[in-house]
Design an enzyme around this catalytic site. Structure first.
Site, PDB file in Angstrom:
ATOM      1  N   LEU A  27       2.660   1.757  -3.269  1.00 34.77           N
ATOM      2  CA  LEU A  27       1.733   2.238  -4.296  1.00 34.77           C
ATOM      3  C   LEU A  27       1.479   3.734  -4.131  1.00 34.77           C
ATOM      4  O   LEU A  27       1.611   4.508  -5.088  1.00 34.77           O
ATOM      5  CB  LEU A  27       0.413   1.467  -4.214  1.00 34.77           C
ATOM      6  CG  LEU A  27      -0.738   2.018  -5.065  1.00 34.77           C
ATOM      7  CD1 LEU A  27      -0.386   1.976  -6.545  1.00 34.77           C
ATOM      8  CD2 LEU A  27      -2.012   1.225  -4.777  1.00 34.77           C
ATOM      9  N   TYR A  28       1.112   4.144  -2.938  1.00 35.37           N
ATOM     10  CA  TYR A  28       0.757   5.554  -2.726  1.00 35.37           C
ATOM     11  C   TYR A  28       1.945   6.476  -2.987  1.00 35.37           C
ATOM     12  O   TYR A  28       1.801   7.527  -3.616  1.00 35.37           O
ATOM     13  CB  TYR A  28       0.198   5.777  -1.313  1.00 35.37           C
ATOM     14  CG  TYR A  28      -0.978   4.875  -1.016  1.00 35.37           C
ATOM     15  CD1 TYR A  28      -1.921   4.543  -1.993  1.00 35.37           C
ATOM     16  CD2 TYR A  28      -1.149   4.325   0.248  1.00 35.37           C
ATOM     17  CE1 TYR A  28      -2.987   3.708  -1.726  1.00 35.37           C
ATOM     18  CE2 TYR A  28      -2.226   3.492   0.531  1.00 35.37           C
ATOM     19  CZ  TYR A  28      -3.131   3.182  -0.461  1.00 35.37           C
ATOM     20  OH  TYR A  28      -4.191   2.357  -0.190  1.00 35.37           O
ATOM     21  N   ARG A  29       3.118   6.092  -2.535  1.00 36.30           N
ATOM     22  CA  ARG A  29       4.308   6.919  -2.781  1.00 36.30           C
ATOM     23  C   ARG A  29       4.621   6.981  -4.277  1.00 36.30           C
ATOM     24  O   ARG A  29       4.982   8.036  -4.797  1.00 36.30           O
ATOM     25  CB  ARG A  29       5.511   6.387  -2.007  1.00 36.30           C
ATOM     26  CG  ARG A  29       5.395   6.499  -0.495  1.00 36.30           C
ATOM     27  CD  ARG A  29       5.282   7.918  -0.043  1.00 36.30           C
ATOM     28  NE  ARG A  29       5.394   7.978   1.422  1.00 36.30           N
ATOM     29  CZ  ARG A  29       4.869   8.936   2.138  1.00 36.30           C
ATOM     30  NH1 ARG A  29       4.207   9.931   1.568  1.00 36.30           N
ATOM     31  NH2 ARG A  29       4.999   8.936   3.445  1.00 36.30           N
ATOM     32  N   ALA A  72       0.830  -1.207   0.000  1.00 40.13           N
ATOM     33  CA  ALA A  72       0.000   0.000   0.000  1.00 40.13           C
ATOM     34  C   ALA A  72       0.868   1.262   0.000  1.00 40.13           C
ATOM     35  O   ALA A  72       0.687   2.142  -0.848  1.00 40.13           O
ATOM     36  CB  ALA A  72      -0.945  -0.004   1.201  1.00 40.13           C
TER      37      ALA A  72
END
Length: 183
Positions: A153-155, A150
């Protein structure tokens, strides 16, 4: 195997909500005791402004889901984020501007055996293409050194920290609240 990312209408989302919630339960490691309440909550989400949903499938099985909607002050999540900012000395002018026009990435989950293959990236990218807001905001459970799919992905999609180590009322886990400007 070919994986397709597909926009879901509100009706399609509501119709397959039980299947989508099963993915959520498996991906998060939650007990099935909460299944019925989550199905109800997910189906109610279609009533929110600018509701958007996407799924990943292989033509036979749904492998992932992401959905969200335009955030606003009447939502519990928005109120909690504002509380978190107040507890940290108050929101800045930029943060207040962000909270007035954001797309809330409510859920994004991929079946565990398919995680790490880029499906989450495709889901979130397509979801945000249709967001129609100035920012995207989301929350994710904290993990040591951001060492999970997660956070990666966000970074990789440009999300930055808004609040760290935040405790939502009713949850004993710390969360990161993250934000990203949208085009």
């Amino acid at each position: 195997m070919t994986i397709k990312i597909q926009l879901l209408s509100a009706l399609e989302f509501s119709s397959i909500a039980p299947l989508l919630v099963n993915i959520y339960l498996e991906a998060m490691g939650y007990t099935t005791v909460i299944r019925d309440s989550r199905i109800k909550a997910w189906r109610q989400a279609i009533q929110e402004k600018n509701f958007q949903a996407v799924c990943a499938h292989d033509g036979t099985h749904v492998l992932g889901v992401a959905y969200g909607y335009h955030g606003h002050r009447e939502q519990w999540w928005d109120q909690e984020v504002r509380r978190g900012l107040r507890e940290r000395g108050g929101a800045t002018t930029d943060q207040l501007f962000m909270l007035n026009d954001y797309f809330s990435v409510t859920e994004i989950h991929v079946t565990p055996t398919y995680q790490g293959q880029g499906i989450g990236h495709q889901l979130l990218t397509m979801l945000l293409e249709n967001a129609h807001a100035s920012y995207a905001l989301l929350s994710t459970p904290e993990v040591i050194a951001e060492n999970n799919n997660a956070f990666h992905l966000y970074r990789s999609l440009g999300f930055t920290d808004l609040i760290r180590q935040f405790y939502f009322r009713g949850d004993t886990r710390p969360f990161a609240i993250m934000a990203k400007p949208l085009p």
